[in-house]
Motif scaffolding. Sequence first.
Motif, PDB file in Angstrom:
ATOM      1  N   LEU A 136      49.711  54.561  41.462  1.00  0.00           N
ATOM      2  CA  LEU A 136      48.594  54.282  42.348  1.00  0.00           C
ATOM      3  C   LEU A 136      48.005  52.934  41.962  1.00  0.00           C
ATOM      4  CD1 LEU A 136      46.543  55.188  44.548  1.00  0.00           C
ATOM      5  CD2 LEU A 136      45.188  56.189  42.679  1.00  0.00           C
ATOM      6  N   THR A 137      48.058  51.972  42.878  1.00  0.00           N
ATOM      7  CA  THR A 137      47.497  50.643  42.639  1.00  0.00           C
ATOM      8  C   THR A 137      46.127  50.558  43.284  1.00  0.00           C
ATOM      9  OG1 THR A 137      49.692  49.635  42.583  1.00  0.00           O
ATOM     10  CG2 THR A 137      47.822  48.172  42.944  1.00  0.00           C
ATOM     11  N   VAL A 138      45.142  50.117  42.512  1.00  0.00           N
ATOM     12  CA  VAL A 138      43.770  49.973  43.006  1.00  0.00           C
ATOM     13  C   VAL A 138      43.379  48.503  42.912  1.00  0.00           C
ATOM     14  CG1 VAL A 138      41.369  50.671  42.740  1.00  0.00           C
ATOM     15  CG2 VAL A 138      43.205  52.296  42.239  1.00  0.00           C
ATOM     16  N   THR A 139      42.998  47.938  44.046  1.00  0.00           N
ATOM     17  CA  THR A 139      42.597  46.533  44.102  1.00  0.00           C
ATOM     18  C   THR A 139      41.144  46.441  44.520  1.00  0.00           C
ATOM     19  OG1 THR A 139      44.842  45.887  44.737  1.00  0.00           O
ATOM     20  CG2 THR A 139      43.097  44.279  45.117  1.00  0.00           C
ATOM     21  N   LEU A 140      40.367  45.631  43.804  1.00  0.00           N
ATOM     22  CA  LEU A 140      38.978  45.340  44.161  1.00  0.00           C
ATOM     23  C   LEU A 140      38.925  43.938  44.742  1.00  0.00           C
ATOM     24  CD1 LEU A 140      37.088  46.685  41.003  1.00  0.00           C
ATOM     25  CD2 LEU A 140      37.622  47.904  43.116  1.00  0.00           C
ATOM     26  N   ASP A 141      38.456  43.828  45.979  1.00  0.00           N
ATOM     27  CA  ASP A 141      38.437  42.537  46.659  1.00  0.00           C
ATOM     28  C   ASP A 141      37.053  42.295  47.233  1.00  0.00           C
ATOM     29  OD1 ASP A 141      39.341  40.147  47.584  1.00  0.00           O
ATOM     30  OD2 ASP A 141      40.804  40.954  48.998  1.00  0.00           O
ATOM     31  N   GLY A 142      36.769  41.038  47.480  1.00  0.00           N
ATOM     32  CA  GLY A 142      35.480  40.672  48.043  1.00  0.00           C
ATOM     33  C   GLY A 142      35.415  39.176  48.222  1.00  0.00           C
ATOM     34  N   ASP A 143      34.245  38.692  48.559  1.00  0.00           N
ATOM     35  CA  ASP A 143      34.033  37.261  48.709  1.00  0.00           C
ATOM     36  C   ASP A 143      34.248  36.600  47.351  1.00  0.00           C
ATOM     37  OD1 ASP A 143      33.212  34.679  49.120  1.00  0.00           O
ATOM     38  OD2 ASP A 143      31.181  35.189  49.776  1.00  0.00           O
ATOM     39  N   THR A 144      35.292  35.771  47.228  1.00  0.00           N
ATOM     40  CA  THR A 144      35.630  35.199  45.917  1.00  0.00           C
ATOM     41  C   THR A 144      34.523  34.325  45.359  1.00  0.00           C
ATOM     42  OG1 THR A 144      36.772  33.353  47.013  1.00  0.00           O
ATOM     43  CG2 THR A 144      38.101  35.279  46.374  1.00  0.00           C
ATOM     44  N   ASP A 145      33.652  33.796  46.219  1.00  0.00           N
ATOM     45  CA  ASP A 145      32.555  32.949  45.743  1.00  0.00           C
ATOM     46  C   ASP A 145      31.284  33.741  45.428  1.00  0.00           C
ATOM     47  OD1 ASP A 145      34.083  30.630  46.017  1.00  0.00           O
ATOM     48  OD2 ASP A 145      33.569  30.445  48.141  1.00  0.00           O
TER      49      ASP A 145
END
Length: 828
Positions: A108-117
């Motif tokens: 199970l791969t979990v990625t946290l993403d968002g506005d990089t700035d």
Amino acid sequence: MTRQMLFAFAAFVFLAVMASARGAEDVTMENDLIKVAVHPDHCTFDVLDKRVGYTWRQCANKHIAGAAKSVKRDGDKLTVDLDHLAAGPDKKTAVPIRMILELQGPNLTVTLDGDTDAKIRGLLLPFPFLIDTPRGNIVAGYKEGLLYPVRDVKTFNGKPAAGTMACFGMVDGAKGFGYMAVFDTPHDVKARAATCDVNGEKLLGVHISWEPQKGAIGYPRRVIYHFSDSGHHTPLAKFYRKIVKAKGMVLPFREKKKEALSRFAGAVNVHGADEMEIRTLKKIGVERALINSKKYVDLARELGYIPGRYDIYMDVLDPQFATSKWMKKQGTVLGWDFPADLLKKADGSTITVGYRVVDPKTKKVRLRYRPCATACLRVMGRDDRAKGEIERNRYGAYFLDVTTAMGLMECYDPKHPLTRTEDAKVRRKQFGFLGGLNDGVIMGSEAGHDWALPECDYFEGIMSTVTWSFGIKGLSNLSSHSKLTPTELYNEIGYGEKRRIPLWELVYGDAVVTTWWWGDNPTAFPDTWQRRNLLNMLYGSMPLWLIRPGGLRSFFYVNMDRFAEAWRHVGRWNRAVGFEELVAHRYLTDDHRVQRSDFGNGLSLIVNFGPEPYTTDDGKAMPQYSYRILGDKEKYPDLPVGEIVQLDPNWSPVDPVFEYTTFGGTSGWTPAPGMQIKRVTDDVRPDPGWKRYQEAVSAMTDKLPLVGSAKVSGKQSGADHFVKTRDIMVLPNAEYRFEAWMKVVRTTGSAPMRFAVVQADRAGKALCTAESSAYDTKKPGEWQRLHVQFTTPAEARKARFVVPKPKGEDIEAELYIDDIDFTIRGFK
């Protein structure tokens, strides 16, 4: 946000409570092996391993994330949009985060993403998984690898769960199922054991803290969870190996083109030895060694050893304070541009390091500073630095202190800015640059992190699992002068068979050699030596011996049999398996006292640490501290394949240097009938220099009773001695010097008081006696230094120290002995 502030905030998260009531409907995805269920009310997810019927549940915290804004499923992918309440630059601002879960087989791969700035203090997701089985353990990717019992909150709460490797896991000790979490983006993340309150019971989970990159999210953060249905820690380690091997971090020794590697497998890592110690190592049968000495490069090469060099770049002195030749070399000759080369924090300030120097002229303490890794790379390439050192002396190995002991850091200087990922790349370039000189130099560093791979070949300190998180206070200050008594926790975590696992070796055993930290050596902890040897054999790792002036040098000469025996067992075994993959490691008993390692060349090793005999499959009994090698005897004729070999469980060292003994007392010395011998701390031979050192060290170690001597008292009639040591190993045709201090308070005998060295053949038959100068009876009650120099006969193999007396005379005596020095001066 500073790291200290982040961890202080994370400590609040440790008190998380398992979510129980759920409102919104769960969103699930599954395959034949795994089922994942996301709980929108708390932004947690459960993982059911269908193979074992166990559900891994997370520990939620409403202060980190409230209810999810949305949860969407697209085949084997779930997308969770949420507000990260604790991530913002202040306590009022939430940061929108997208958490993406992707399922593939048991992974199970979990990625946290968002506005990089977006500015953040840190990302504290995913929440910790918990295991509530009776024998649940955290598998810590820290040092060699450790098991933290999830119910032992008092000992392990807050301890690192990753660091040496970018992974951690959990495992059920009874059934062997578990999971491994791998940080696929490994450079801006921390993991620590954290306390979770589950229905009134405190359990440990692993708290993940993603650090900002230059104050912002910077890039997506990703962790891969691999779920295993059996095998305990071995399949978890092998999954991590698969990940890092795909990244090019596993470069087996057999593919490395470095000339000195032909003598590296089975070598002992030796620090502090001078010419006679190095020659003596060869005389007692140590066939392979890494000799860390700039002075004895030619001698090491002549004897077939690997000449090594210690160096350090990760701290620098302000050159304006360099008033002596030595300090000028430290501060200016190295080519630093001070202060431009220093690493800068976000506010422009510099970083000082703990190690400081004293100006020999002004006696003022001078700070040392942390340089940027880019400056280190530039400076070491200068002709008068490491590049020139290696090319002139043709070292076989080069050790960069601190470089991998210190965590990755950001630099905010606009002329040489670094993220942590860039810092890792630059530090790897340092090892790659130096390791590529001449015929290829074996590169080593302190402690160790796998972001330095594949450029590093060995690490000093990974075997020392107790340092620093479980270490003894003041250990580094005492190690070159003392025999320490390890605490119960030090033994359990450092040498106990229940807590250690060769996680590192299961991943990198055929590509990177590990050894102990120099302060955590068998001369400081001789009572642990048998366990060290067996651990080195199980792991295929390298022993480390510290032989330095003072107590440790004498220790070497009066316990040479132990050094010789250690190489016979460990060195020869590691010569066969040192470059092989550790294929599997497992426990053969529930208490972990009997363990087995299997290597890639078909050799296996069974070790019994426990006091109870272990019966093998063919009915043979293995006693405590014994091992058995399984494999092809014809292929390995110099190994005791099939035999059961026991290391003496009752061995204790001769420890004549009472002054340098912390708690050891009088081990190795035996009084004659009627006599008593005990360690005292109120009467020692005069040494103002040592006294000042002892006072300084005691201030750092809760005033431990460092200094002592041996008091011998009583009445003796029949024997020919007052006290004696056990037999020690000596070499034939060798010139020895014996020196010691004695103070005679009273004696009823007429014969002069002195020391003697009784020499014997292999069977113990006395050959001759060398007597020291006599105690001057005209100066009773004073410390006097006695000595003798002699050459052993060709038949000599053993000797013992005695304080002799005329046999048959009734003599009352009270005397003190201290600071015995026994060294080889040369060979015929």
